[in-house]
Scaffold this motif. Sequence first.
Motif, mmCIF file in Angstrom:
data_model
loop_
_atom_site.group_PDB
_atom_site.id
_atom_site.type_symbol
_atom_site.label_atom_id
_atom_site.label_comp_id
_atom_site.label_asym_id
_atom_site.label_seq_id
_atom_site.Cartn_x
_atom_site.Cartn_y
_atom_site.Cartn_z
ATOM 1 N N SER A 1 0.825 -1.209 0.000
ATOM 2 C CA SER A 1 0.000 0.000 0.000
ATOM 3 C C SER A 1 0.855 1.253 0.000
ATOM 4 O O SER A 1 0.526 2.248 -0.665
ATOM 5 N N TYR B 1 -6.163 2.478 1.723
ATOM 6 C CA TYR B 1 -6.242 1.478 0.656
ATOM 7 C C TYR B 1 -6.569 0.088 1.205
ATOM 8 O O TYR B 1 -7.488 -0.575 0.708
ATOM 9 N N PRO B 2 -5.825 -0.417 2.211
ATOM 10 C CA PRO B 2 -6.192 -1.734 2.759
ATOM 11 C C PRO B 2 -7.573 -1.742 3.397
ATOM 12 O O PRO B 2 -8.265 -2.773 3.358
ATOM 13 N N LEU C 1 -3.481 -3.181 -6.684
ATOM 14 C CA LEU C 1 -3.306 -3.386 -5.245
ATOM 15 C C LEU C 1 -4.520 -4.097 -4.648
ATOM 16 O O LEU C 1 -4.372 -4.992 -3.804
#
Length: 387
Positions: free
Chosen positions: A92, A333-334, A153
């Motif tokens: 990330s 993001y995660p 991702l």
Amino acid sequence: MSDGHETPPGWSAEQPPPYRAPGSPYSGGPDPSAWQQPVPPPPPYGQQGYGYMPPPALRPGIIPLRPLGLGDIYDGTIKLIRSNPKAVLGLSAIVAAVAAVPVSIGQALTLSSIGDLLDNPTAQPAAMEGGFVTQYLPTIISSVVSLAAVTILTGILIRILGRAVFGGKITAGEAWRLVASRVPALFGVFFLVFGLILVPAIPMAVIFYVAASSGEPLAALGLGLLFMLFYIGYALFINTRFALAAPAVVLEGLGPVQAMRRSWRLVGGDFWRVFGILVLTMIIAWLVSMIISFPFGLIAGIVSVFGEGSTGATIAVAVVLAIGTTLGAMITYPLQAGVAGLLYTDRRMRSEAFDLVLQTAALEQQRQGWVHATADELWHPSNARRP
């Protein structure tokens, strides 16, 4: 009446002994154990009486293997990050840094122009001289790079999540090798969804331009507000309906169109719940990003003002802004990828009894004492049990 007590009419001749306080000696009468009955086993699932507590669900990994609540989804996302921080946060951070560079440069140039304007109010700011290129081009480039990088991702993080559900770990390199062949399908989903979102924007922009050119500013303003409300609702609807397409591409091996159809069907059974969780996640991600990046933005503003638009100050501002943006995105993001992956898992549990498949596999893996790579194959839709 041999023991001095007369049995009332209609009563049985054999009666339990009189009540004795705990610890008091028992005197006479039949053995109290004669009235002790074995405790019956709990009733089958779905027939429990009031107050019955079922046994806890099997939890070999980041989530319990049962339909998930809101708390389970967020708790599982946090556990995903904590269980494999090198792969999750490391990837990330790389993606966030790549996406943050163009927009940070644009912001640095804008702040530098503000410093020049404060130092010399009569001067024309560089940002105004550059026009579109300086103000908007870096943001557009950053958005395109960010969307492409986040697409890849998301696929990698979902593959890591797929193994983490069983309590297994996977390295970033292994995750990339497993996802590399699915990247074209991921981009296919991205472009198709992006195209669907842009479809109403083009004709509406033309109508707005014609209304604005007609010399009716109030009509153009009203039309613009209506368009924005419609467009936001439409974009949220499309984003929700196809939010589970990326997990379907990675975990089920589907093509872009098949994955979008799969997402449409899964979300259709519980649209408003999925919609609410996704919107809440976007709000949380925005707040987290703002909280983390705010100190860096403040520092960048101070440097740009006192740097008086020098080259060194502009570079320093760009670096500071890039660091703040990267740290914020490294967390968000995660968060968004984890929520999407667990929503996909939850919808399959609720609509396909997929939790039974996961429980059976988890018990076998516990018996063997390790999580084999073949656990990834369990996500294929052929393993689902249709209710």
